[in-house]
Design an enzyme around this catalytic site. Sequence first.
Site, short mmCIF file in Angstrom:
data_model
loop_
_atom_site.label_atom_id
_atom_site.label_comp_id
_atom_site.label_asym_id
_atom_site.label_seq_id
_atom_site.Cartn_x
_atom_site.Cartn_y
_atom_site.Cartn_z
N HIS A 109 0.85 -1.19 0.00
CA HIS A 109 0.00 0.00 0.00
C HIS A 109 0.89 1.24 0.00
O HIS A 109 1.87 1.30 0.76
CB HIS A 109 -0.91 0.00 1.24
CG HIS A 109 -1.84 1.16 1.25
ND1 HIS A 109 -2.96 1.22 0.43
CD2 HIS A 109 -1.83 2.32 1.94
CE1 HIS A 109 -3.57 2.37 0.62
NE2 HIS A 109 -2.91 3.07 1.54
N THR A 141 -5.85 -8.55 6.09
CA THR A 141 -6.97 -8.95 6.94
C THR A 141 -8.25 -8.44 6.25
O THR A 141 -8.15 -7.68 5.28
CB THR A 141 -6.87 -8.34 8.35
OG1 THR A 141 -6.97 -6.92 8.22
CG2 THR A 141 -5.56 -8.71 9.04
N LEU A 144 -9.96 -3.11 5.05
CA LEU A 144 -9.24 -2.54 3.90
C LEU A 144 -7.92 -1.92 4.32
O LEU A 144 -7.87 -1.11 5.25
CB LEU A 144 -10.12 -1.48 3.23
CG LEU A 144 -9.50 -0.77 2.02
CD1 LEU A 144 -9.35 -1.72 0.84
CD2 LEU A 144 -10.31 0.46 1.63
N ASP A 145 -6.85 -2.29 3.61
CA ASP A 145 -5.51 -1.73 3.85
C ASP A 145 -5.13 -1.78 5.33
O ASP A 145 -4.70 -0.79 5.93
CB ASP A 145 -5.43 -0.29 3.32
CG ASP A 145 -5.61 -0.25 1.81
OD1 ASP A 145 -5.20 -1.20 1.14
OD2 ASP A 145 -6.19 0.73 1.31
C1 GRF Z 1 1.25 0.87 -6.26
O1 GRF Z 1 1.49 2.18 -5.83
C2 GRF Z 1 0.72 0.02 -5.14
O2 GRF Z 1 1.25 0.36 -3.90
C3 GRF Z 1 -0.75 0.33 -5.15
O3 GRF Z 1 -1.08 0.46 -6.52
C4 GRF Z 1 0.08 0.82 -7.25
C5 GRF Z 1 0.26 -0.25 -8.28
O4 GRF Z 1 1.32 0.02 -9.16
N1 GRF Z 1 -1.48 -0.67 -4.44
P1 GRF Z 1 1.88 -1.11 -10.10
O5 GRF Z 1 0.70 -1.70 -10.86
O6 GRF Z 1 2.57 -2.13 -9.26
O7 GRF Z 1 2.82 -0.40 -11.03
#
Ligand code: GRF
Length: 212
Positions: A109, A141, A144-145
């Site tokens: 995240h 879990t 969310l996040d």
């Molecule tokens: C990343 O910033 C990730 O943390 C978030 O969505 C973005 C995905 O980027 N969950 P990518 O598809 O891996 O380039």
Amino acid sequence: MKSVVILISGRGSNMEALLAAVARGELPVRVAAVISNRPDAKGLETAAQQGIATAVVDHKAFAGRELFDAAMAECIDAHAPDLVVLAGFMRILSEGFVRHYEGRLLNIHPSLLPSFPGLHTHERALAEGVRIHGCTVHFVTPALDHGPVVVQAAVPVLDGDDEATLAARVLAQEHVVYPLAVRWFAEGRLRLESGRVLLDAERALPAPLISP
Ligand code: GRF
């Protein structure tokens, strides 16, 4: 060797970072498949070019979240992975799905959780005026996040940053910490205890990575 299934929804740069680490011999896993909920995810082409099996489970083809999640789980389980890695997978997952993969489902995240769960994290970090931002790899879990933190990387928020410059600084760190977290999992070095992650079964949490 542990096997991994990677779920994506778009660009797939985190997936690429994982595949590159495997190719360099720095990540001892076999990537069994890359699966997307979107047929147009750019990362699917990248994976296929590298000889990785790809599949699409299009969420639009299902009447509800539970039905989609069941189809996705079936597609994943056909590869019998030890670990499922969410890499920019932009779907909220049902509780049943998350419980099915408990302890073997990781997410990345783009914020220092528990700050800024949800979308538009960089824009919100700038609006709040925080001086430190970053990313988090965590076990998933049903909330969310949310979930036990495996590793975080922090970056400064610089004067003159906009959403794009800040996102790029964080993304560079995502590409460092995700392969690291997956490697720790693959090497059996992570243990979940009372909702916290221990590295090497010590009573210590993994150290944060601070980028200059
Ligand atoms: C990343 O910033 C990730 O943390 C978030 O969505 C973005 C995905 O980027 N969950 P990518 O598809 O891996 O380039």
